[in-house]
Motif scaffolding. Structure first.
Motif, PDB file in Angstrom:
ATOM      1  N   LEU A 281      40.429  46.771  43.182  1.00  0.00           N
ATOM      2  CA  LEU A 281      40.134  46.407  41.784  1.00  0.00           C
ATOM      3  C   LEU A 281      39.034  45.363  41.749  1.00  0.00           C
ATOM      4  O   LEU A 281      39.135  44.334  42.409  1.00  0.00           O
ATOM      5  N   PRO A 282      37.938  45.614  41.007  1.00  0.00           N
ATOM      6  CA  PRO A 282      36.930  44.565  40.884  1.00  0.00           C
ATOM      7  C   PRO A 282      37.501  43.392  40.079  1.00  0.00           C
ATOM      8  O   PRO A 282      38.301  43.596  39.174  1.00  0.00           O
ATOM      9  N   SER A 283      37.063  42.187  40.411  1.00  0.00           N
ATOM     10  CA  SER A 283      37.690  41.006  39.793  1.00  0.00           C
ATOM     11  C   SER A 283      37.510  40.991  38.274  1.00  0.00           C
ATOM     12  O   SER A 283      38.320  40.448  37.557  1.00  0.00           O
ATOM     13  N   THR A 284      36.426  41.615  37.780  1.00  0.00           N
ATOM     14  CA  THR A 284      36.214  41.582  36.324  1.00  0.00           C
ATOM     15  C   THR A 284      37.313  42.344  35.584  1.00  0.00           C
ATOM     16  O   THR A 284      37.597  42.077  34.432  1.00  0.00           O
ATOM     17  N   LEU A 285      37.897  43.331  36.291  1.00  0.00           N
ATOM     18  CA  LEU A 285      38.917  44.152  35.612  1.00  0.00           C
ATOM     19  C   LEU A 285      40.325  43.645  35.887  1.00  0.00           C
ATOM     20  O   LEU A 285      41.305  44.204  35.388  1.00  0.00           O
ATOM     21  N   TYR A 286      40.430  42.589  36.713  1.00  0.00           N
ATOM     22  CA  TYR A 286      41.747  42.139  37.171  1.00  0.00           C
ATOM     23  C   TYR A 286      42.684  41.838  35.996  1.00  0.00           C
ATOM     24  O   TYR A 286      43.789  42.350  35.895  1.00  0.00           O
ATOM     25  N   ILE A 287      42.147  41.037  35.076  1.00  0.00           N
ATOM     26  CA  ILE A 287      43.002  40.603  33.958  1.00  0.00           C
ATOM     27  C   ILE A 287      43.366  41.803  33.073  1.00  0.00           C
ATOM     28  O   ILE A 287      44.517  41.976  32.671  1.00  0.00           O
ATOM     29  N   SER A 288      42.376  42.654  32.794  1.00  0.00           N
ATOM     30  CA  SER A 288      42.645  43.816  31.937  1.00  0.00           C
ATOM     31  C   SER A 288      43.700  44.705  32.585  1.00  0.00           C
ATOM     32  O   SER A 288      44.593  45.219  31.903  1.00  0.00           O
ATOM     33  N   TYR A 289      43.602  44.860  33.902  1.00  0.00           N
ATOM     34  CA  TYR A 289      44.563  45.724  34.577  1.00  0.00           C
ATOM     35  C   TYR A 289      45.972  45.146  34.480  1.00  0.00           C
ATOM     36  O   TYR A 289      46.943  45.846  34.224  1.00  0.00           O
ATOM     37  N   LEU A 290      46.080  43.838  34.654  1.00  0.00           N
ATOM     38  CA  LEU A 290      47.401  43.203  34.533  1.00  0.00           C
ATOM     39  C   LEU A 290      47.951  43.396  33.119  1.00  0.00           C
ATOM     40  O   LEU A 290      49.136  43.630  32.918  1.00  0.00           O
ATOM     41  N   ARG A 291      47.039  43.286  32.141  1.00  0.00           N
ATOM     42  CA  ARG A 291      47.515  43.470  30.761  1.00  0.00           C
ATOM     43  C   ARG A 291      47.989  44.899  30.541  1.00  0.00           C
ATOM     44  O   ARG A 291      48.957  45.152  29.826  1.00  0.00           O
ATOM     45  N   MET A 292      47.261  45.830  31.145  1.00  0.00           N
ATOM     46  CA  MET A 292      47.681  47.227  31.000  1.00  0.00           C
ATOM     47  C   MET A 292      49.065  47.412  31.635  1.00  0.00           C
ATOM     48  O   MET A 292      49.953  48.035  31.040  1.00  0.00           O
ATOM     49  N   LEU A 293      49.253  46.859  32.812  1.00  0.00           N
ATOM     50  CA  LEU A 293      50.567  46.990  33.460  1.00  0.00           C
ATOM     51  C   LEU A 293      51.657  46.366  32.605  1.00  0.00           C
ATOM     52  O   LEU A 293      52.761  46.888  32.496  1.00  0.00           O
ATOM     53  N   LYS A 294      51.311  45.222  31.999  1.00  0.00           N
ATOM     54  CA  LYS A 294      52.312  44.554  31.169  1.00  0.00           C
ATOM     55  C   LYS A 294      52.741  45.489  30.033  1.00  0.00           C
ATOM     56  O   LYS A 294      53.926  45.599  29.709  1.00  0.00           O
ATOM     57  N   GLY A 295      51.766  46.170  29.430  1.00  0.00           N
ATOM     58  CA  GLY A 295      52.113  47.115  28.375  1.00  0.00           C
ATOM     59  C   GLY A 295      52.961  48.251  28.913  1.00  0.00           C
ATOM     60  O   GLY A 295      53.964  48.648  28.310  1.00  0.00           O
ATOM     61  N   LEU A 296      52.560  48.766  30.085  1.00  0.00           N
ATOM     62  CA  LEU A 296      53.249  49.940  30.621  1.00  0.00           C
ATOM     63  C   LEU A 296      54.619  49.579  31.209  1.00  0.00           C
ATOM     64  O   LEU A 296      55.401  50.468  31.535  1.00  0.00           O
TER      65      LEU A 296
END
Length: 1991
Positions: free
Chosen positions: A505-520
């Motif tokens: 995961l590129p660091s720029t997407l790190y936070i967005s990915y965590l947020r997506m996981l939180k939703g899922l």
């Protein structure tokens, strides 16, 4: 034309539309039966309205003219006759309204009239403002109806499961509307109508009222637009739009703009979703059975033009107003094209489907995902509609699944951008401008979208492909609804997307990915999958400590980083002195890191909130120790926002009780909140500092809020008692002090950057207080000051936190003041009706405050009691008094008013209203507060109206639903239940208040006068005379709804408990004397309440039998009162209507009030033929009885393995209490606590192993107790219902005018009621608890039956009928008797009191066959014996014979029961049982019962019980008796024994049982009270008889019994006489004093008549010899007594025959002039009786002494002169000195005088007898005055005769005449007897004196002759029976002169006239009585003696 111009007062723009909506709602949503037909009618009627949706009727000059003239010429109104003049003002308003809305003038006028009518429902608004509301409400009804009709269609998305018929109807109708251009009309309306524009117009014309009105109008307009848009949305969900409609919709969306925050408004959102559903083809993948039909109807597949038109429109490069919206539509179209291209039908559309990639690119360029997140998810209504969510879900997942290459492109692009960013950061250059964040936006959109799941769909599951088998096999949230063996392709693709995105995961997407996981991870199963993903990601790289190559998205990585942060930050804990502001420490956390940490913590929080397994696994992990690390980080200097996240995360961990306990200890240990001060520490540390220094200066309080949240979570699990032990006083107190003193109290004064946060802080801290107080139960130990040892010192221990909060609430503390001011602030804010920041939290804080007050009120009683018992030195005041304090803000005592004002906001805040009602109900229990409250509530007119409106609004609310389940997931159901509970509380408040004295809250709320006397209230319909709509109107309107339909009042079905309370309130109002008058008048006149409800009885609710019974009970009780009142007030028609409703068994059309005239009369006559006509219906009263089920299933006994049954029963009974309804029930919660405590107290391993089994048993015990409670409630409801039924029946029969129910009908009704009652109570399983009421009812019914039959006979009806002698057939009577006897036998030993009623019934029943008193015409004796024997049997004796046969058929069993009850038990049952025996013995000719009583020993037992009665009877003769019971029992016994003695056999048996011997031993007879002494003690009411009367009540029955025994045992059986004589001698002193009686009152005469009767039969010389061997001394004594009796009797004769007689009769008239006639008659009879008895005695003595005259004894001296005092001169003297005057032997002249008097009396009586007979025969011709005179004696009270009816009057007169005739007949018999005996005595004496007496020489005597005859004379003659010589001696003193004088006197006295009279007597009377010539012979003999020449 004129007809069309009539005005519809219901307003054509509102009334009909409201009706339409109710029909649609009823048919589609509520699914009422028979509603399809109604709907069809309504739709046909309103079709034009639908076609021209929202079009108003046009203005016209003609209408304008007509309206203008309405003030002078008037205007016709539909449904009213004639025309009505309308005021000028109204017309002006109508023109304004017409211009304002551009509607026709008549329509405007109608709206205003309707507004006027509806005004009471809108307090505070004028008719114009109400008209504005009605106008928009009409529009809304239209829109809602349209939406609902469209929703009912069948289609591809959802179904409402309606009947095919209904769906066909609505589909046909809506299709037609659609084809007429509905879509375009809707789109036009949506763009035309806007709130601001409408408001501007209204503002200009002053069409807006107060804030509430503005809000309501705005809401209506918004709802109209919304409903229209929803109609379109619902349509597209189910079926596609046509091409033009789709294009029109796209055209509309092109022009849509966003709101200020960038989101769409809900209307636009609905239209966007409509388009998305238009373009939706995803349903094709679901293989539903009707897929092919749906495909056929899909224009995307079937119409090429459709596809091309839509395609070209969306490909058009012209930008829309919202490019984002255009992008969304393009993306949806692209995906649809992609699906089409994969279908076989799609091959024809290749030219379009190939453009999908290009479209998708354009969509991405338009930032489609960003717009979806901000524009669509940002809209509030998005998450409230399930099908919006499903459509967006399919949009996102389709994009990921159908366009994998696009997703890959996005990822590559993102990697590229990340590299660019990385480079520019390293080279410190500008960031490149061309960065796109599409993947970022996509991930954030997914995160946002799935993190909210209001419907619990768990759609996120599609993103997780189960790699390992799960515990949960079903994926019930997923789209598929079932777990397949192999997951579908789409799911595989999606899960791959989630996993691949996390790789490298590129660091720029790190936070967005965590947020997506939180939703899922949102959802129980999703969280588990996510946890596993993070676990497996880190597993492969566990050896690599740095985690560089390991996946950065794994638990390993996260927790490792956390530990590193902790390590670093702990080292440089800031030294307060160093100026670290200038040199920030290098190892601080950067902004980016902070965001990353925050995202991670939020993800962690989500996972562990949902998954308990994850919680425990992470917490117990040995390396990571998250809790420790987080608590460590909290001590470091990190920004408050991060600390807040850490605390939230800890709170999530704290949800597991296992973790919570250790978390408490860790929290205390780390001193996050400093609870222990170090000795030298100057300033505080920890969270307190952060709050006061950092957060306050930043004006943001995230840390404080999350700390409150943590504490709130932890206190839910457990409160550690020994928290901090060893270092400080253990307990929770420091935390509570911090929350109260540092957070709660200062919160209003702190500064807030974000205004909403103020209320968030208040809400979070109040939540903790609420939980603490909720779980607090006051214990005695809380009030004892305990001491703990701390570092060698003794310090006081802390109390539980709940105790501390309670203490603060029960004092005028800052905390209470702040709570109250918060409530005031809350209601002030709500009154503005404006949205403001933090509104939701303010409402929640207010709710917590209300709950705190409610809990304090609930617990204060126990708290105060314990406090008093403990004698601790705490000072507290009751909260209800503190609430009356003065508010510092307003300077008024308005706290309670503020609380009540929340009811006004019940529509927006149902829960606050609920708590408010609860608090008011608790306060209402205090009577002293009620009066003050009424003052507070009515003090300010405006507030008063508002409060009333609030209560009414709560009661009026239709959305309330009675719920049984406490935990509804559905929030709508929950709100409905809360509204219902609020209504229940308000009704209970009314019920409680009505029991208190006026003025009280209930009277104010129900609209009665509070300032004037309550009874002066004049209730009106709302709006009449300015009367506001009160709670009474609300209650009535709820109850009345549905009464006009066949199904009956709707409320009874929908909310049974509520209906029951409503009926109770109405009953209470009718029953309370003050409110009764106004209420019943109002119910009768304006509501016709009772009739309309009673006609629907019985209510049948299979689901809630208890409530149905209670509803009927209150209704019947009210009906009973109504019947009584209308009867008293002579409102005949009202009474008649109700009576016929309840009793008729002919089916009758519901006729209007005035029409029941003649036909009613004829009906009731014809309803009586005995054969049942076919059309009979069950009487209403009987069907109500049917509804009461007498059987009751009892819970079986407990089967226990562990607990001891007796102990458990003991515990259960200890937990019982009486609830509000007065039922004794067991408190299940308390029992549960006790049992669980018992289980927890068990020690040892065995106990732990058994625990589950023990808990299971506890559970079964609790279930059993719940069942028991239900049974008790059920029984008590049945009892109540039966009681009410009984009182209704009794009122019908007693209070209503008798002529309303003719006698014949009445008997049939009673027959039916009796038979039904018996059938029910005699069934096998009838509950014993109901029997007493049934017995009572049977008693009154039988009494009425008996009365009715008797009165019918008196009127002479039915006597001729041969079938029976009354309208009721004999067979029915026999049936009743059998059932009655069955009932008596079915009650076991325990029901003795109940049998008392049944014995009473039996007596009444047997009375029916008793012959009424017949006049003695003196003719009967003339008939020959043979005639009498052969006369046909009359009805009475026939019925009596048959009754006896039935009774005997029951044999010994019945005898046994009755006899046993007669001998012992309850007094009343004994008396009645004896009466029954008496009655049966009197008709039992075969003497079977007598034999049984004698042989079974019951008779002996009765006789022997007389000795025990003696003591009780003696106590009765004291001046103030304790109880009169023994007297009544004694009288009953004597009556029964007398009945037994009437047969010879019985009398002999009684003597054998030793009756007389028993009575001899009774000393009560010797205790004659002194009559004068007790004059003072008289009972003023006259109920308690005087002691002398009581004595007579004991003596007279005894004497009567003796008399009967003497008569029955006849002369030859002398044993009786001897025994009775012994009794006389034993009580000789008493007897003699009675015979000497000075005051000859009525009672004394009765005594004398009986005594002389007994003496005449017993005190005879021969009686002694019969008595067996008596020694001579005793014989001498007896002799003396007998002589004394004889002397006293003769002197009595002198008194009664002579002077005293007339004086006594006169005296009787003076003493009691009122009832003189009867009194005089009785006295005459008694005197004649005494004379007759004494003369009989004389005759007996003469006959017994000798058969021949010469040996006879002499009783009278030979003096013929009549007694002195006839002239009246000597009367007084003779009465004053009786002993002197009568001490000598009475003379023969007395006998002669008696003879003359009797002869004279005879003719007087004979004359009177003849007259009365004549009157009786011509009763109908008697003048009314004479009738009145006859009735006078029988009717008590002045003016009593006036009140009774003429029929009654003639009955009474007849009764009086029969009485008179029979009295005279008795007197005649006595007179003739006296005459005969007098003649005999005269003859015997004269014969002796004139023939056998040898006169002595006068010279022998020195004394005058008259003194010779001392009383010795007669005595000696007795003594001389043995030897005649002695007698000669005594009588030898008679001189010749005396004899001559005697002869001449006698000859003069016994003259011709007298002889003629005597012979006439014989002719008139004796011959008829067949003693032919006795008088004649004696007269002849005496005449012969007197004519003899001197010898």
């Amino acid at each position: 034309m004129a007809a069309q111009m009539a005005v519809n007062s219901g307003a054509s723009l509102w009334g009909p539309l409201k009706e339409l909506w109710e029909t649609v709602d009823g048919a589609v949503l509520r699914r009422q039966p028979e509603s399809v037909h109604l709907l069809d009618l309504q739709l046909k009627k309103h079709k034009p309205h639908f076609l021209s949706l929202f079009k108003n009727p046009p203005k016209s000059a003609e209408q304008r003219e007509k309206v203008r003239k309405a003030s002078t010429e008037g205007i016709a109104i539909q449904g009213q006759q004639g025309s009505r003049l309308l005021p000028e003002q109204l017309l002006t308003e109508a023109f304004i309204l017409s211009d304002l809305f551009d509607i026709g003038e008549l329509a405007a006028l109608e709206l205003l009239l309707a507004g006027e009518q509806q005004q009471p429902y809108f307090p505070g608004l004028t008719r114009g403002l109400v008209a504005v509301l009605l106008y928009w409400d009409g529009k809304l009804c239209m829109a809602n109806s349209l939406r609902t009709l469209i929703q009912s269609r069948q289609g591809k998305t959802f179904t409402l499961d309606l009947s095919g018929e209904l769906v066909a109807l609505t589909t046909r109708f809506t299709d037609e509307l659609m084809s007429q251009g509905l879509t375009k009309r809707i789109l036009t309306l949506v763009s035309e109508i806007s709130v601001t524009r409408e408001f501007e117009r209204l503002q200009k014309e002053r069409g807006l009222g107060n804030e509430k009105h503005r809000k309501e109008v705005a809401d209506l307009i918004k709802e109209c637009r919304q409903a229209l848009a929803d109609s379109l949305f619902s349509w597209t969900c189910q079926s596609p739009l046509s091409k033009d409609d789709t294009l029109a919709l796209i055209g509309h969306l092109e022009t849509v703009t966003a709101q200020a925050d960038g989101s769409l408004d809900s209307v636009s959102l609905a239209l966007v979703m409509a388009l998305l559903y238009c373009l939706d083809v995803s349903f094709i993948e679901q293989g539903t059975e009707d897929r092919d039909d749906l495909l056929q109807a899909l224009p995307l597949l079937t119409e090429r033009q459709y596809v091309s038109a839509v395609h070209s429109r969306l490909m058009d490069s012209q930008p829309w107003k919202l490019p984002g919206l255009q992008a969304v539509c393009r993306l949806a179209w692209a995906l649809s094209l992609r699906v089409l291209s994969q279908l076989p039908q799609g091959s024809a559309l290749v030219e379009f489907t190939e453009a999908d990639e290009a479209l998708a690119d354009q969509a991405l360029l338009g930032d489609v995902f960003l717009f979806m997140k901000e524009g669509m998810l940002g809209c509030e209504s998005f998450s409230q509609e399930e099908f919006y969510i499903r459509r967006v879900h399919s949009l996102i997942t389709d994009f990921l699944a159908l366009m994998p290459m696009k997703v890959k492109q996005l990822r590559n692009r993102a990697d590229e951008d990340a590299r660019l960013v990385h480079m520019s950061l390293q080279m410190d250059s500008e960031l490149p401008s061309s960065l796109r964040k599409d993947l970022d936006h996509l991930m954030i959109l997914i995160g946002e979208f799935y993190s909210k799941d209001p419907f619990g769909l768990e759609l996120g599951l599609e993103f997780w492909c189960p790699t390992e088998s799960l515990q949960h096999t079903s994926l019930q949230g997923s789209y598929l609804g079932m777990a397949l063996q192999r997951p579908p392709h789409k799911q595989v693709v999606l899960s791959k997307f989630v996993r691949q995105m996390g790789d490298l995961l590129p660091s720029t997407l790190y936070i967005s990915y965590l947020r997506m996981l939180k939703g899922l991870a949102n959802g129980p199963q999703c969280a588990h999958y996510c946890f596993s993903l993070l676990k497996t990601n880190g597993a492969a790289h566990s050896d690599n400590i740095q985690g560089v190559s390991g996946s950065p998205v794994s638990w390993e990585h996260f927790f490792h980083s956390l530990m590193l942060y902790h390590e670093n930050l702990r080292r440089d804990l800031p030294n307060p002195d160093s100026a670290h502001y200038r040199h920030p420490p290098l190892r601080g956390i950067t902004q980016r890191e902070m965001e990353g940490l925050t995202s991670f913590l939020q993800l962690l929080t989500t996972i562990i909130t949902w998954s308990e397994n994850a919680r425990l696994a992470l917490c117990e992990h040995p390396q990571w120790t998250p809790v420790v690390v987080m608590l460590g980080l909290l001590q470091c200097s990190v920004p408050p926002v991060l600390k807040a996240e850490l605390l939230h995360c800890l709170a999530a961990f704290g949800k597991s009780p296992e973790i919570a306990a250790s978390l408490w200890q860790s929290l205390e240990y780390t001193q996050i909140l400093q609870t222990v001060r170090a000795p030298g520490q100057r300033q505080a540390a920890g969270i307190e500092v952060e709050l006061n220094e950092i957060e306050s200066s930043c004006e943001e309080y995230p840390l404080t809020r999350s700390f409150c949240h943590l504490i709130s979570t932890l206190v839910e699990g457990s409160l550690p008692v020994n928290l901090g032990a060893g270092l400080r006083v253990p307990g929770f107190q420091p935390y509570l002090n911090f929350l109260r003193d540092s957070v709660f109290l200062p919160f209003p004064t702190r500064a807030y950057r974000r205004p909403a946060e103020k209320w968030e802080v208040a809400d979070s801290v109040l939540e903790v207080f609420h939980k603490l107080l909720r779980d607090y139960e006051p214990q005695p130990s809380d009030f004892v000051q305990e001491i703990v040892e701390l570092q060698g010192e003794q310090v006081p221990a802390h109390k539980p936190p709940g105790h501390s909060i309670m203490f603060h609430l029960l004092n005028d503390s800052p905390m209470l003041a702040l709570c109250l001011s918060l409530l005031e602030e809350g209601v002030r804010q709500l009154d503005t009706y404006a949205p403001f920041p933090g509104k939701k939290h303010l409402e929640s804080a207010v709710l917590h405050c209300l709950c705190l007050l409610d809990l304090a009120l609930q617990k204060e009683a126990v708290f105060m009691d314990l406090l008093r018992e403990s004698q601790a030195s705490l000072l507290v005041s009751p909260l209800e008094q503190l609430l009356q304090g003065v508010s510092p803000q307003t300077r008024r005592a308005d706290h309670i008013v503020n609380i009540a004002r929340y009811l006004y906001h019940s529509s927006s805040n149902p829960e606050a209203a609920f708590q408010s009602a609860k608090i008011l109900r608790r306060i209402a229990n205090y009577p002293n507060i009620q009066i003050r409250l009424v003052g507070d509530f009515t003090h300010d007119q405006a507030v008063s109206h508002k409060l009333m409106a609030g209560f009414v609004e709560c009661l009026d609310n239709e959305d309330a639903e009675e719920g049984t389940e406490k935990d509804d997931i559905d929030s709508q159901k929950k709100v409905a239940r809360i509204r219902h509970e609020t209504q229940i509380h308000i009704l209970n408040l009314l019920i409680t208040s009505l029991e208190l004295k006026a003025p009280n809250l209930a009277l104010y709320l129900l609209g009665y006068e509070v300032k004037k006397p309550v009874s002066s209230t004049n209730l009106q319909d709302p709006g009449v005379l300015g009367c506001p709509r009160s709670c009474l109107h609300a209650i009535l309107s709820r109850l009345q709804r549905g009464t006009e339909k066949r199904s009956g009042p709707a409320l009874t079905q929908q909310a049974p408990h509520l209906a029951e309370l409503c009926y109770q309130v109405i009953y209470q109002l009718c029953a309370c004397p003050d409110t009764s008058g106004p209420t019943m008048r109002y119910l009768r006149t304006s509501q016709d309440f009772l009739f309309s409800h009673l006609q629907h009885l019985p209510f049948n609710l299979p689901s809630n039998q208890i409530a149905a019974l209670s509803q009927m009970s209150w209704l019947m009780k009210t009906a009973a009162i109504e019947l009584r009142v209308t009867s008293l007030n002579r409102q005949r028609s009202h009474t008649q209507r109700l009576v016929s409703l309840l009793l008729d068994d002919q089916p009758h059309a519901q006729h209007a009030d005035g029409e029941s005239g003649m036909e009613d009369e004829t009906r009731s006559v014809s309803g009586f033929l005995h054969f049942d006509t076919v059309s009979k219906v069950r009487r209403k009263l009987l069907s109500v009885l049917d509804a009461i089920d007498f059987s009751q299933d009892m819970p079986e006994l407990l089967q226990l393995d562990f607990f001891e049954r007796t102990q458990i029963e003991q515990v259960i009974s200890n937990c019982e209490h009486v609830n509000e309804q007065g039922h004794t029930v067991c408190n299940v919660k308390l029992l549960h606590r006790v049992l669980v405590a018992e289980v927890n107290a068990l020690q040892g391993m065995a106990a732990i192993g058994q625990r589950p089994l023990l808990m299971e048993e506890v559970n079964s015990i609790l279930q059993q107790v719940v069942e028991r409670n239900r049974v008790r409630r059920s029984l008590s409801a049945k009892r109540h219902a039966l009681q009410s039924w009984r009182s209704l029946v009794e009122t019908l029969l007693t209070a209503c005018p008798a002529d309303l129910i003719p006698a014949d009908e009445r008997q049939l009704i009673i027959r039916d009621l009796l038979l039904d009652l018996h059938d029910k109570v005699l069934s096998e399983d009838a509950a014993g608890e109901l029997m007493p009421i049934v017995a009572g009812a049977v008693f009154t019914l039988t009494a009425h039956l008996s009365q009715s039959v008797l009165s019918e006979q008196q009127q002479g009806v039915g006597l001729e009928a041969s079938s029976g002698f009354a309208s009721i057939a004999n067979s029915a009577l026999h049936l009743i008797l059998r059932k009655l006897l069955d009932f008596i036998l079915s009650t076991g030993g325990g029901y003795q009191r109940l049998r008392a009623h049944l014995y009473g019934s039996l007596l009444y029943y047997l009375q029916i066959a008793q012959k009424p008193e017949e006049p003695d015409t003196l003719q009967t004796a003339g008939k020959a014996m043979w005639e009498r024997l052969t006369a046909p049997e009359d009805g009475f004796s026939k019925l009596q014979r048959e009754n006896l046969a039935i009774i005997e058929s029951y044999g010994k069993a019945l005898m046994e029961v009755v006899c046993r009850d007669a001998c012992d038990g309850h007094e009343i049952s004994r008396m009645l049982a004896m009466a029954v025996l008496d009655r049966i013995l009197s008709i039992d000719r075969q003497n079977q019962w007598l034999l049984y009583i004698c042989n079974s020993g019951y008779l002996r037992s009765l006789v022997e019980s007389l000795r025990q009665d003696d003591v009780a009877l003696q106590s009765l003769l004291t001046p103030q008796p304790p109880l009169l019971k023994p007297l009544y029992i004694f009288e009953s016994k004597m009556a029964l024994l007398t009945r037994v003695a009437k047969t010879g056999q019985g009398a002999v048996e009684l003597l054998r049982c030793g009756l007389v011997a028993q009575l001899m031993e009774c000393q009560v007879f010797d205790m004659v009270p002194d009559s004068d002494a007790h004059r003072v003690m008289r009972d003023p009411s006259g109920f308690i008889p005087s002691p002398m009367d009581r004595y007579r009540q004991i003596l007279l029955p005894t004497l009567r019994l003796f008399q009967v025994i003497l008569t029955s045992t006849s002369i030859n059986h002398q044993q009786g006489a001897a025994q009775v004589l012994q009794w006389l001698i034993v009580h000789a002193d008493t007897i003699q004093s009675l015979l000497r009686c000075q005051e000859l009152s009525m009672g004394a005469l009765q005594e004398l008549s009986l005594l002389t009767g007994i003496i005449s039969k017993t005190a005879l010389p021969g009686a002694l010899e019969m008595g067996g061997e008596v020694n001579s001394a005793a014989l001498m004594e007896f002799q003396g007594h007998i002589n004394r009796f004889q002397r006293l009797c003769l002197s009595l004769l002198g008194r009664l025959a002579g002077s005293e007689r007339d004086r006594l009769l006169k005296q009787a008239e003076i003493s009691a002039p009122g009832d003189s006639a009867e009194r005089r008659e009785e006295m005459e009879v008694a005197m004649q009786q005494v004379c007759a008895n004494i003369m009989e005695y004389c005759q007996a003595l003469l006959l017994q002494s000798s058969a021949q005259a010469q040996f006879s004894i002499c009783l009278f001296s030979p003096s013929g002169s009549e007694p002195a005092g006839r002239d009246g001169a000597r009367t007084d003297l003779s009465s004053t000195v009786p002993s002197m005057a009568y001490s000598r032997v009475p003379s023969l002249g007395l006998v002669l005088y008696l003879l003359k008097n009797s002869a004279a009396d005879f003719f007087r009586f004979h004359q009177s007898h003849r007259q009365s007979l004549g009157k009786l025969q011509s009763l109908d011709q008697l003048p009314p005055e004479e009738l009145k005179e006859l009735c006078q004696g029988l009717v008590s009270g002045p003016g009593g005769v006036e009140k009774i009816s003429s029929v009654q009057r003639s009955l009474l007169a007849k009764r009086r005449l029969v009485q008179l005739i029979n009295n005279r007949a008795k007197l005649l018999a006595l007179c003739s007897y006296v005459i005969e005996t007098c003649l005999f005595v005269l003859w015997r004496h004269l014969e002796y004196y004139l023939l056998h007496c040898i006169p002595t020489d006068p010279k022998d005597s020195l004394l005058p002759g008259s003194t010779l005859y001392r009383s010795r004379l007669a005595d000696d003659s007795f003594g001389g029976l043995q030897a005649s010589g002695g007698r000669g001696l005594s009588l030898s003193r008679v001189s010749q002169q005396d004899l001559d004088l005697l002869k001449s006197d006698m000859a003069a006295g016994f003259g011709e006239a007298l002889q003629r009279k005597l012979l006439e007597v014989e002719g008139l009377y004796s011959q008829v009585r067949s003693r032919y010539t006795f008088i004649q012979a004696l007269v002849r003999r005496i005449r012969g003696l007197l004519r003899q020449p001197k010898s």
